[in-house]
Design a protein around this motif. Structure first.
Motif, mmCIF file in Angstrom:
data_model
loop_
_atom_site.group_PDB
_atom_site.id
_atom_site.type_symbol
_atom_site.label_atom_id
_atom_site.label_comp_id
_atom_site.label_asym_id
_atom_site.label_seq_id
_atom_site.Cartn_x
_atom_site.Cartn_y
_atom_site.Cartn_z
ATOM 1 N N THR A 1 4.297 -38.880 -6.027
ATOM 2 C CA THR A 1 3.478 -39.279 -7.167
ATOM 3 C C THR A 1 3.937 -40.664 -7.598
ATOM 4 O OG1 THR A 1 4.997 -38.404 -8.823
ATOM 5 C CG2 THR A 1 3.323 -36.871 -7.958
ATOM 6 N N ARG A 2 3.185 -41.277 -8.490
ATOM 7 C CA ARG A 2 3.555 -42.620 -8.963
ATOM 8 C C ARG A 2 4.931 -42.596 -9.644
ATOM 9 N NH1 ARG A 2 1.598 -46.625 -13.362
ATOM 10 N NH2 ARG A 2 2.203 -48.532 -12.344
ATOM 11 N N ALA A 3 5.176 -41.604 -10.500
ATOM 12 C CA ALA A 3 6.463 -41.499 -11.196
ATOM 13 C C ALA A 3 7.599 -41.293 -10.202
ATOM 14 C CB ALA A 3 6.423 -40.361 -12.212
ATOM 15 N N GLU A 4 7.374 -40.437 -9.209
ATOM 16 C CA GLU A 4 8.410 -40.195 -8.199
ATOM 17 C C GLU A 4 8.699 -41.466 -7.407
ATOM 18 O OE1 GLU A 4 7.135 -35.517 -7.503
ATOM 19 O OE2 GLU A 4 6.460 -37.049 -6.085
ATOM 20 N N GLU A 5 7.649 -42.183 -7.073
ATOM 21 C CA GLU A 5 7.834 -43.412 -6.309
ATOM 22 C C GLU A 5 8.589 -44.464 -7.121
ATOM 23 O OE1 GLU A 5 5.239 -46.486 -3.598
ATOM 24 O OE2 GLU A 5 4.464 -44.458 -3.924
ATOM 25 N N GLN A 6 8.323 -44.550 -8.418
ATOM 26 C CA GLN A 6 9.049 -45.501 -9.263
ATOM 27 C C GLN A 6 10.548 -45.188 -9.261
ATOM 28 O OE1 GLN A 6 6.696 -44.858 -12.882
ATOM 29 N NE2 GLN A 6 6.189 -47.035 -12.866
ATOM 30 N N VAL A 7 10.885 -43.920 -9.387
ATOM 31 C CA VAL A 7 12.297 -43.522 -9.374
ATOM 32 C C VAL A 7 12.911 -43.823 -8.010
ATOM 33 C CG1 VAL A 7 13.882 -41.546 -9.497
ATOM 34 C CG2 VAL A 7 12.067 -41.798 -11.205
ATOM 35 N N MET A 8 12.185 -43.500 -6.945
ATOM 36 C CA MET A 8 12.706 -43.752 -5.601
ATOM 37 C C MET A 8 12.900 -45.236 -5.329
ATOM 38 S SD MET A 8 13.548 -40.970 -4.149
ATOM 39 C CE MET A 8 13.982 -41.725 -2.587
ATOM 40 N N GLN A 9 11.982 -46.080 -5.794
ATOM 41 C CA GLN A 9 12.137 -47.527 -5.584
ATOM 42 C C GLN A 9 13.457 -48.011 -6.179
ATOM 43 O OE1 GLN A 9 10.435 -49.589 -3.733
ATOM 44 N NE2 GLN A 9 8.543 -48.495 -3.375
ATOM 45 N N ILE B 1 15.885 -39.628 2.050
ATOM 46 C CA ILE B 1 14.860 -40.263 2.885
ATOM 47 C C ILE B 1 14.859 -41.744 2.533
ATOM 48 C CG2 ILE B 1 12.370 -40.440 3.327
ATOM 49 C CD1 ILE B 1 12.213 -37.417 2.867
ATOM 50 N N GLY B 2 15.030 -42.577 3.536
ATOM 51 C CA GLY B 2 15.107 -44.015 3.310
ATOM 52 C C GLY B 2 13.750 -44.647 3.042
ATOM 53 N N LYS B 3 13.806 -45.845 2.511
ATOM 54 C CA LYS B 3 12.584 -46.583 2.185
ATOM 55 C C LYS B 3 11.766 -46.870 3.441
ATOM 56 C CE LYS B 3 11.060 -50.489 -0.607
ATOM 57 N NZ LYS B 3 11.507 -51.555 -1.517
ATOM 58 N N LEU C 1 16.123 -46.078 -6.869
ATOM 59 C CA LEU C 1 17.226 -45.445 -6.148
ATOM 60 C C LEU C 1 17.457 -46.104 -4.797
ATOM 61 C CD1 LEU C 1 19.364 -43.269 -6.390
ATOM 62 C CD2 LEU C 1 17.730 -41.630 -5.456
ATOM 63 N N TRP C 2 16.377 -46.485 -4.107
ATOM 64 C CA TRP C 2 16.539 -47.203 -2.842
ATOM 65 C C TRP C 2 17.271 -48.524 -3.061
ATOM 66 C CZ3 TRP C 2 10.868 -45.767 -1.723
ATOM 67 C CH2 TRP C 2 10.799 -44.570 -0.975
ATOM 68 N N ASP C 3 16.976 -49.203 -4.160
ATOM 69 C CA ASP C 3 17.661 -50.468 -4.452
ATOM 70 C C ASP C 3 19.135 -50.257 -4.791
ATOM 71 O OD1 ASP C 3 15.371 -51.957 -4.010
ATOM 72 O OD2 ASP C 3 14.861 -52.136 -6.135
ATOM 73 N N LEU C 4 19.426 -49.190 -5.542
ATOM 74 C CA LEU C 4 20.800 -48.938 -5.992
ATOM 75 C C LEU C 4 21.636 -48.151 -4.981
ATOM 76 C CD1 LEU C 4 20.099 -47.936 -9.720
ATOM 77 C CD2 LEU C 4 20.850 -50.164 -8.846
ATOM 78 N N ASN C 5 21.008 -47.453 -4.077
ATOM 79 C CA ASN C 5 21.647 -46.552 -3.103
ATOM 80 C C ASN C 5 22.141 -45.247 -3.714
ATOM 81 O OD1 ASN C 5 21.253 -47.852 -0.616
ATOM 82 N ND2 ASN C 5 22.868 -49.299 -1.134
ATOM 83 N N GLU C 6 22.820 -45.315 -4.824
ATOM 84 C CA GLU C 6 23.206 -44.115 -5.551
ATOM 85 C C GLU C 6 23.314 -44.445 -7.028
ATOM 86 O OE1 GLU C 6 26.764 -42.640 -3.667
ATOM 87 O OE2 GLU C 6 28.026 -44.092 -4.674
ATOM 88 N N ALA C 7 23.031 -43.426 -7.849
ATOM 89 C CA ALA C 7 23.000 -43.683 -9.288
ATOM 90 C C ALA C 7 23.018 -42.373 -10.064
ATOM 91 C CB ALA C 7 21.741 -44.467 -9.656
#
Length: 134
Positions: free
Chosen positions: A12-20, A75-77, A22-28
């Motif tokens: 979903t859009r919200a899930e994708e925003q969080v994943m974007q 799952i990676g970007k 997290l992908w940038d930070l690697n872990e958080a």
């Protein structure tokens, strides 16, 4: 929608925003994710809920550190991008790469030089992939 080939689901859009993020930070931790949103920032509980859904979908994992969870992507970007692009190709261009490339070239008003650069980069990537497979 679940992809049977590799079990990736559409976000979903919200899930994708969080994943974007997290992908940038690697872990958080949740607070780190909330802090990286633009204003107005979502509520802490909203991000925590989205992370739980992402975990159920297999997109994130976590390890417990004290009383908190440190999240990382499962799952990676690049893997998700490939899934999305494949869906776009099949659902909108009948599986035709030339049709898709022509569409994007037309939409972006690419010049002949830009098209040639795109072909050159594609050839280089394919050659690189062949070399890595050997």
């Amino acid at each position: 929608m679940k992809d049977k080939k590799n079990n990736i689901q559409r976000l979903t859009r919200a899930e994708e925003q969080v994943m974007q993020i997290l992908w940038d930070l690697n872990e958080a931790v949740v607070k780190d994710l909330v802090d990286h949103f633009h204003d107005p920032k979502p509520a802490y509980t909203t991000v925590a809920t989205v992370l739980k859904v992402l975990e159920k979908k297999g997109f994130v994992t976590y390890r417990k550190i004290g009383n908190t969870h440190l999240y990382s992507h499962a799952i990676g970007k690049a893997e998700y991008s490939k899934f999305q692009l494949s869906n776009l190709l099949v659902n909108y261009f009948n599986g035709s790469y030339p049709k898709m490339a022509t569409f994007f070239a037309r939409m972006n008003d690419l010049s002949i030089r830009e098209l040639e650069e795109m072909i050159t980069q594609t050839e280089e990537e394919l050659e690189k992939e062949k070399t890595e497979m050997k």
